[in-house]
Design a protein around this motif. Structure first.
Motif, PDB file in Angstrom:
ATOM      1  N   SER A   1     -20.581  17.449  68.151  1.00 55.80           N
ATOM      2  CA  SER A   1     -21.698  18.248  67.663  1.00 55.80           C
ATOM      3  C   SER A   1     -21.965  19.425  68.605  1.00 55.80           C
ATOM      4  N   GLU A   2     -21.930  19.147  69.890  1.00 65.82           N
ATOM      5  CA  GLU A   2     -22.189  20.195  70.873  1.00 65.82           C
ATOM      6  C   GLU A   2     -21.073  21.256  70.845  1.00 65.82           C
ATOM      7  N   LEU A   3     -19.824  20.769  70.782  1.00 67.43           N
ATOM      8  CA  LEU A   3     -18.688  21.702  70.749  1.00 67.43           C
ATOM      9  C   LEU A   3     -18.751  22.628  69.540  1.00 67.43           C
ATOM     10  N   LEU A   4     -19.281  22.096  68.432  1.00 65.74           N
ATOM     11  CA  LEU A   4     -19.351  22.905  67.209  1.00 65.74           C
ATOM     12  C   LEU A   4     -20.705  23.618  67.110  1.00 65.74           C
ATOM     13  N   GLN A   5     -21.431  23.633  68.206  1.00 65.11           N
ATOM     14  CA  GLN A   5     -22.733  24.317  68.308  1.00 65.11           C
ATOM     15  C   GLN A   5     -23.723  23.773  67.289  1.00 65.11           C
ATOM     16  N   ARG A   6     -23.702  22.455  67.100  1.00 66.40           N
ATOM     17  CA  ARG A   6     -24.581  21.864  66.101  1.00 66.40           C
ATOM     18  C   ARG A   6     -25.599  20.919  66.716  1.00 66.40           C
ATOM     19  N   ASP A   7     -25.717  20.936  68.032  1.00 63.61           N
ATOM     20  CA  ASP A   7     -26.707  20.068  68.662  1.00 63.61           C
ATOM     21  C   ASP A   7     -28.060  20.768  68.628  1.00 63.61           C
TER      22      ASP A   7
END
Lengths: 251, 403
Positions: free
Chosen positions: A173-179
């Motif tokens: 999630s963080e890698l895909l900027q979704r956090d």
């Protein structure tokens, strides 16, 4: 943006992808569903550029460049990264060295490893005797170092124990900027609009959706994308009636 | 000594069991005199460069002693540390009577024509000895350097780790840049006494027309440890050796590691034999070979003579650019209760591994080089970091030639 137009792929003499059309816009993450043998991994391998997947028709464009016949390493340098399901062991190549290889510049390998709870594996040969969950964390660690723009995940939750599944889910999630971490300078809406990373995630279990949002679900059936919809909706549908329902749409 | 000469004379024409036969008369063996060098920092830059490749550092940083032999003459020998002796064998034989208890005690002088030559026409060699209880933390370096074209260099080395001592040696054989053709005959006898620890790392940098015939035997007593590392990644015409170690005391351990690269035109027949003769002894032989067009025979032989011993042999080969690799692992269990195993594999680089690395952004060539370096990187427990660094450097250096 990744643009796939009328893509046809053969392995040997066997046609495995038939007329695939897919667009992943900047900032979007798609979830790829489909029964075993439908061609999900083949689609990923074709995007990465594995030579045994022969493109016989159509094209793939990434960041405005035609990558249809681009060598695998150039695609990686252009910003395509992948988390494999069963990566090979390379004897004598340490995990730490692999992470360094992924990063274009010097990175703090130790700090990255700490984030995925993988510090104690840095001196081990890459993938040698790693469990399912350890492989996933190692792959994530390499992706973090690579800082790719299009991230492909082949079943990131398979073989992962409960303790690590949230760690892996949250990291993806963080890698895909979704956090959704509070940010003082920008509103979350603004951050959403500014998302650049693209994702394509293969999942069997759908567990990953418990930890992250996704924009679209794609269903691959017998080498064709038969359905594109809200990922939750597709997942719920599959859970209720199974992939048999896909037969109807495929005809 | 007279007895030795007689035995040697009888073996003068005796061909070796393995390896191409060499006509010794085709090589010069008259002594080549070189001046003794007090300060090895004054050696020529060209010589220093060649020696560095074999792990011998003229600045003596992190070294506890040095022996250098050029052609037939010992040009430098000294120890920087108390409890450590480094001396040329010819002088030592004149001076120290005790040396006779070691000289030709493990290697048979009549083994073949090469051992015979080393007795009848000995040039020099080194004696390195750690006195009882002394710990020589930094490695001792020894270099056998060949400069004279067409020379047969005949050396005899004796290495003794006395009881409870610890000794690390890096020994490099190297040739001058211009040298093409020569013969190196090297006898080495290793004595690892009770509870002593000896590591011996040999890096060979030969020339394309060099013939090399080392003959070495070790003996490890109770609780002793003998680590023997052999690295030869540069071209050599013909190399044949089969170092043997006898584990004679309870709990003695020997580990042999070898890294070989065979370039086109090169014939290597390299083995390792460990004979486990006492209770609780352990042995390991690990070989990594790469053929780059040359022909390599990788032998390994473990002999278990008493119950309760453990031994393992691992031989892996990669055929990169033609050539052949013939792996011959042998296990010989002579009683019930031995535990011995081996694994051998000869193959190519897996395409899957190359693609994995390429998908992380490496070019195909870099991916291949990374895999080859990984293949050659063997973890050697108990080896000091300086020696690990020397081995890594040799691997990195060979990499440049291979790719």
């Amino acid at each position: 943006m990744l643009q796939i137009e009328d893509l046809q792929v053969k392995v040997g003499d066997k046609e495995i992808l038939k007329h695939i059309d897919l667009e992943i816009h900047q900032g979007e993450t798609h979830i790829l569903f489909g029964p075993n043998g439908s061609g999900k991994t083949s689609l990923l391998m074709t995007i990465i550029g594995y030579p045994q997947y022969k493109v016989t028709g159509g094209k793939m464009v990434f960041k405005g460049e035609d990558i249809t016949h681009m060598p695998i390493d150039e695609r990686a340098q252009l910003g395509i990264g992948v988390s494999y399901q069963r990566p090979p062991t390379i004897n004598g190549v340490k995990t730490k060295q692999m992470v360094q290889i992924c990063a274009k510049e010097e990175v703090d390998v130790e700090a990255l490893a700490a984030k995925v709870n993988f510090s104690e594996f840095l001196e081990r040969d890459i993938n040698a005797g790693f469990s399912g969950g350890e492989i996933k964390r190692s792959e994530l660690l390499q992706l973090m170092a690579q800082d790719a723009d299009l991230l492909l995940f082949d079943e990131p939750e398979s073989g992962v124990d409960l303790e690590n599944i949230s760690l892996i889910g949250n990291m993806i999630s963080e890698l895909l900027q979704r956090d959704f971490k509070l940010n003082r300078e920008k509103s979350l809406k603004k951050l959403h609009e500014e998302r650049t990373k693209m994702g394509l995630i293969i999942t069997h279990t759908g567990f990953i959706l418990d930890y992250m949002t996704a924009d679209r679900g794609q269903l691959l059936y017998d080498g064709e994308l038969t359905c594109a919809s809200n990922p939750r909706e597709i997942f719920t549908c599959i859970s209720e009636v199974g992939y048999e329902e896909c037969v109807r749409c495929a005809v | 000594m007279r007895g030795l000469d007689e035995k040697a004379l009888q073996a003068k024409e005796k061909k070796a069991g393995l390896g191409q036969d060499i006509d010794l008369s085709a090589y010069e063996s008259k002594p080549i005199l070189h001046d003794y060098v007090e300060d090895i920092g004054t050696l020529s830059e060209a010589d220093k460069r060649r020696m560095i490749l074999a792990g011998v550092d003229a600045t003596e940083t992190d070294r506890s002693g040095t022996y250098i032999q050029k052609d037939t003459t010992a040009i430098h020998a000294h120890s920087k540390q108390e409890g450590l002796e480094v001396m040329p064998i010819k002088k030592a034989l004149e001076k120290h009577d005790w040396l006779k208890d070691y000289y030709w005690k493990l290697v048979g002088v009549d083994t073949d024509k090469y051992t015979a030559t080393a007795q009848l026409d000995l040039h020099d060699g080194y004696v390195i000895r750690a006195l009882p209880g002394s710990k020589v933390i930094y490695p001792v370096q020894a270099c056998l350097y060949l400069e004279k074209e067409g020379l047969s260099q005949n050396v005899h080395n004796i290495i003794i780790a006395e009881e409870d001592s610890e000794l690390h040696i890096i020994t490099g054989c190297a040739t001058a840049e211009h040298l093409r053709r020569g013969l190196h005959v090297g006898i080495s006898e290793f004595f690892v006494k009770k509870n002593a620890k000896l590591s011996f790392t040999m890096i060979h940098n030969w020339a394309e027309e060099m013939m090399v015939r080392p003959r070495s035997v070790g003996r490890v007593e109770e609780g002793g440890l003998f680590l023997n590392n052999y690295i030869c990644m540069k071209p050599v015409k013909s190399l044949q050796m089969y170092p043997t170690t006898h584990l004679v005391g309870k709990g003695a351990v020997a580990r042999f590691y070898s890294l070989l690269v065979g370039s086109p035109g090169c014939e290597m027949d390299v083995g390792g034999r460990i004979i486990l003769k006492a209770a609780d002894t352990r042995a390991e032989i690990v070989a990594r070979t790469i053929s780059n067009g040359g022909n390599i025979i990788a032998r390994g032989d473990l002999v278990g003579e008493v119950p309760g011993i453990k031994a393992h042999l691992e031989c892996r080969g990669l055929i990169l650019n033609g050539g052949t690799i013939h792996a011959i692992p042998e296990l010989n269990g002579k009683v019930a209760g031995v535990e011995m195993s081996h694994e051998a594999a000869v193959g190519k680089i897996a395409q899957e591994e190359i693609l994995y690395l390429m998908s992380r952004g490496l070019s195909e060539d870099d991916a291949t080089a990374t895999i080859v370096r990984g293949f050659l990187s063997v973890d050697i427990p108990g080896l000091p970091p300086q020696l690990k660094a020397e081995i890594d450097r040799a691997v990195a250096e060979s990499d440049k030639d291979m790719m």
